[in-house]
Design an enzyme around this catalytic site. Sequence first.
Site, PDB file in Angstrom:
ATOM      1  N   SER A  62       0.740  -5.831   0.922  1.00 60.82           N
ATOM      2  CA  SER A  62       1.737  -4.950   1.521  1.00 60.82           C
ATOM      3  C   SER A  62       1.172  -3.526   1.559  1.00 60.82           C
ATOM      4  O   SER A  62      -0.046  -3.334   1.640  1.00 60.82           O
ATOM      5  CB  SER A  62       3.024  -5.048   0.685  1.00 60.82           C
ATOM      6  OG  SER A  62       4.006  -4.195   1.196  1.00 60.82           O
ATOM      7  N   LYS A  96       4.959  -4.031   7.394  1.00 61.55           N
ATOM      8  CA  LYS A  96       4.807  -4.283   5.957  1.00 61.55           C
ATOM      9  C   LYS A  96       6.160  -4.498   5.282  1.00 61.55           C
ATOM     10  O   LYS A  96       6.255  -5.259   4.313  1.00 61.55           O
ATOM     11  CB  LYS A  96       4.037  -3.140   5.291  1.00 61.55           C
ATOM     12  CG  LYS A  96       2.588  -3.012   5.761  1.00 61.55           C
ATOM     13  CD  LYS A  96       1.738  -4.229   5.387  1.00 61.55           C
ATOM     14  CE  LYS A  96       0.255  -3.972   5.649  1.00 61.55           C
ATOM     15  NZ  LYS A  96      -0.605  -5.109   5.296  1.00 61.55           N
TER      16      LYS A  96
END
Length: 275
Positions: free
Chosen positions: A147, A165
């Site tokens: 992420s 993300k």
Amino acid sequence: MITNWLPPDLLAEKVVFVTGGGSGINLGIAKSFARVGANVAICGRTPERLESAKLEIEENGAQVVTAVADVRDFDALSVAFEKTRKELGDIDCLVCGAAGNFLSPAEALSPNGFKSVVDIDLVGSFNACRGSFEQLKKQAGNIIFISAGQSFTPYIGQAHAGAAKAGVDNLMKNLALEWGHYGIRSNSIAPGPIEGTEGMKRLAPGAVGERLKATIPLGRFGQPEEIGYAAVFLASPLAAYITGTRLVVDGGQNLGGSAIFSQAILRSSSGSDSR
Ligand code: HXC
């Protein structure tokens, strides 16, 4: 570097598949897994990059499989997973690391630019999870998503990456919920600024990087292997009861928010230090 502290057999005989493993953070992750005994498969778009990464990972003790595959192409990924199964065995850990990014103000970003990043980061992560699911299920394996701080803090010029993300982190939680009963764990790592990576070149070149570094509580950029060690921990039995979690590995960078970084970007794009 803390390589001499690593238990060399922690993940002996385990098979780890890293998307985007040919460079940057993902290559650091692949090498870290090799140092704890795992065998590694990597995929990416550039054959030459995969071949040179293969040599670096092998130097750390792993058997390595490479496969040319763009994560946006589910069929190409499926071929890569099958090749990995034949040569190394079923996949125990999938690292969804392939990502694309660039700085662009939302008002100048084309729909296709937005879509390209979402397709690589988010759709590509789903493709990898879906395509390796049967192998992960067989192994009661685990998934690690890469992420970013943009997932939970908005940054100037990062509308596309932030949306992608944030989606990645939500997908991570959904799969933890849905696949936990197969013994599959699902977690993500949010790296901070990592030295020498393509991401840093694109997002924080030159003076922007120096300004950013000054805001990091630990006072330095991270190294690719430091994200790798976090991934090794999450993939290992040490994290057997951890699922549905995001681990931030950023030297504390996000604690200060994104304002200083955003101002540095605005200054550099206007060519002025007055803002
Ligand atoms: C504005 C841009 C752009 C830029 C590309 N585009 N670069 N728009 N500013 N700098 C637009 C193009 O104009 C095009 O839209 C669309 O994006 C697709 O571009 P292509 O080059 O045709 O696509 P593709 O070859 O698939 O490239 C994907 C990419 C590229 C993401 C755009 O940058 C890439 O391949 N990156 C891979 C490597 C990378 O980015 N590494 C850094 C990862 S850093 P139009 O409308 O013209 O058709 C990272 C760290 C995470 O991910 C940090 C935060 C989340």
